[in-house]
Design a protein around this motif. Structure first.
Motif, short mmCIF file in Angstrom:
data_model
loop_
_atom_site.label_atom_id
_atom_site.label_comp_id
_atom_site.label_asym_id
_atom_site.label_seq_id
_atom_site.Cartn_x
_atom_site.Cartn_y
_atom_site.Cartn_z
N ALA A 102 8.55 13.11 12.11
CA ALA A 102 9.24 11.95 11.76
C ALA A 102 9.06 10.84 10.52
O ALA A 102 9.10 10.29 10.06
N ILE A 103 7.30 10.78 10.90
CA ILE A 103 6.91 9.60 10.20
C ILE A 103 6.32 9.86 9.22
O ILE A 103 4.77 8.82 9.02
N ARG A 104 5.82 10.92 8.36
CA ARG A 104 5.22 11.09 7.68
C ARG A 104 5.29 11.08 5.88
O ARG A 104 6.58 11.24 5.35
N ILE A 105 5.55 9.30 6.39
CA ILE A 105 6.17 8.89 4.97
C ILE A 105 5.01 7.30 4.71
O ILE A 105 4.24 7.04 5.15
N VAL A 127 1.24 -1.40 0.30
CA VAL A 127 0.24 -0.09 0.03
C VAL A 127 0.70 1.39 0.14
O VAL A 127 2.53 1.13 0.93
N THR A 128 0.77 2.06 -1.28
CA THR A 128 0.99 3.79 -0.46
C THR A 128 -0.15 4.53 -0.52
O THR A 128 -1.19 4.69 -0.78
N VAL A 129 0.32 5.92 0.11
CA VAL A 129 -0.86 6.83 0.48
C VAL A 129 -0.12 8.11 0.03
O VAL A 129 1.86 8.07 0.53
N ARG A 130 -0.26 9.38 0.46
CA ARG A 130 -0.07 10.24 0.44
C ARG A 130 0.02 10.95 1.98
O ARG A 130 -1.58 10.83 2.92
N ALA A 131 1.08 11.15 2.29
CA ALA A 131 0.83 11.01 3.93
C ALA A 131 0.66 12.34 4.61
O ALA A 131 1.53 13.21 4.13
N GLU A 132 0.20 13.14 5.80
CA GLU A 132 -0.24 14.21 6.88
C GLU A 132 -0.25 13.77 7.47
O GLU A 132 -1.25 12.61 8.25
N THR A 133 1.14 14.63 8.85
CA THR A 133 0.86 13.90 10.30
C THR A 133 1.18 15.18 11.16
O THR A 133 2.49 15.16 10.23
N VAL A 134 1.03 15.29 12.22
CA VAL A 134 1.84 16.36 13.20
C VAL A 134 3.42 15.55 13.10
O VAL A 134 4.30 16.08 13.59
#
Ligand code: AN7
Length: 350
Positions: free
Chosen positions: A233-236, A223-230
């Motif tokens: 470091a793990i916005r991958i 699976v791949t996604v377009r990442a978004e998070t506060v």
């Protein structure tokens, strides 16, 4: 030039395993310990792999080293390259790197490229540059990095006198650490150092959770996604060590879960407020343990080790925005006039 046989070492490792009642109460897990990798020389677990990779780069006669990074790999590579006296090129996603990490990369002397793109774009670019321009690639696709990161697990097992915990929880982004932990446990068991293997709990941020989504479907597809998070470091969105990490989860009867940004920031506030402190991504491990304990998957008397991957000072902006807002555990600084009355007023309200 440094002696090519000599390791490029800060030194790193020997991080503490600590316990805090506030964190145990928050998670509902009575035997919870924290392995604080933020106590490494550049403030994250990345130093454990970087000593090995940069030593190898020197041995190979590399003219320069490079990496793509959400920040910590860049900070670590910059420091070790400076130590080895070889140039470092770090590619980071512009606008999505925590202030402490960017400060470190520039301070330690790396050429820092702010790329108009996310981490996944940076990694593609770093791989192309390494192939075409002949610079040594220090991302965790480099097997030496993972060899070094295995020592997190060996060291915590040693600290527990080789009595393995029931669970080891860690945040998961590019999945290098998840892969390294599985290999470390496999080797420890083969050597007879342990006879039971802890279950790995890999925790992702809900906005950057391709691996958790894959787990939910039995890892039938990548699976791949377009990442978004506060937790930058793990916005991958497209984790590099997918296959090796799947092997870890399968071999350890592991679980991959996801937690929201607000769960992450609440767990961080508890960890920070206990005096231990960590960066947002690290707190995902504790948020994940809390969620699984609530669901009864982790027993309240289970022995759990959470790996705190990075230091609280890495991301000061995340701290200020949490405490400036109306967050559940907000502790905003208070502006006062220089009078005893005002100090007394604050003390009475505490
Ligand atoms: C604090 O620095 O990917 O799943 O480029 O900095 O092994 O990637 C950082 C990752 C967790 C995730 N916690 O580990 C980078 C980078 C912190 C991190 C992770 C990272 P992996």
């Amino acid at each position: 030039m440094p002696d090519s046989a000599a390791p490029v070492t800060w030194p790193e490792g020997n991080t503490p395993l600590v316990e805090r009642d506030a964190v145990r109460e928050f998670t509902g897990v009575r035997r919870l310990s924290l392995k604080h990798e933020g106590m490494n020389p550049t403030g994250s677990f990345k130093d454990r792999g970087m000593t090995v990779a940069v030593t190898d780069a020197v041995r190979c006669g590399a003219r320069a080293v490079a990496c793509a990074s959400t920040g910590n790999t860049a900070a670590s590579l910059a420091a070790y390259a400076a130590h080895a006296r070889i140039p470092a090129l770090v590619l980071v996603p512009r606008g999505n790197v925590a202030a402490g990490k960017l400060a470190q990369a520039t301070a330690y002397g790396a050429r820092t490229l702010l790329v108009n793109g996310d981490f996944d774009a940076c990694l593609t670019l770093a791989r192309d540059a390494s192939r075409t321009l002949g610079v040594y690639l220090a991302n965790s696709v480099n097997p030496w990095r993972l060899e070094g990161q295995k020592t997190i697990v060996w060291e915590l097992l040693e600290q527990l006198e080789w009595r393995p915990p029931d669970w080891i929880a860690l945040p998961a982004g590019a999945l290098g650490n998840t892969a390294a932990f599985g290999k470390a446990l496999r080797e420890a068991r083969a050597l007879g150092l342990i006879t039971t293997v802890p279950r790995i709990l890999a925790v992702q941020a809900a906005g950057a959770a391709p691996f958790a989504r894959g787990f939910a479907h039995g890892f039938t597809d990548r699976v791949t996604v377009r990442a978004e998070t506060v937790a930058t470091a793990i916005r991958i969105g497209d984790p590099a060590s997918w296959d090796r990490a799947v092997r870890t989860i399968r071999e350890t009867d592991g679980i991959v879960t996801m937690v929201t940004d607000s769960d992450i920031m609440e767990a961080k506030a508890v960890l920070d407020g206990s005096g231990v402190g960590c960066e947002p991504a690290s707190a995902a491990s504790v948020a994940g343990v809390r969620a699984l304990a609530e669901r009864g998957v982790i027993a309240s008397d289970a022995h759990v080790v959470c790996v705190l991957t990075g230091h609280v000072l890495k991301d000061p902006d995340a701290v200020s925005s949490y405490h400036a807002g109306d967050s559940k555990r907000a502790n905003p600084p208070i502006q006062v006039e220089p009078t005893l009355d005002e100090v007394e007023r604050v003390l009475r309200a505490t």
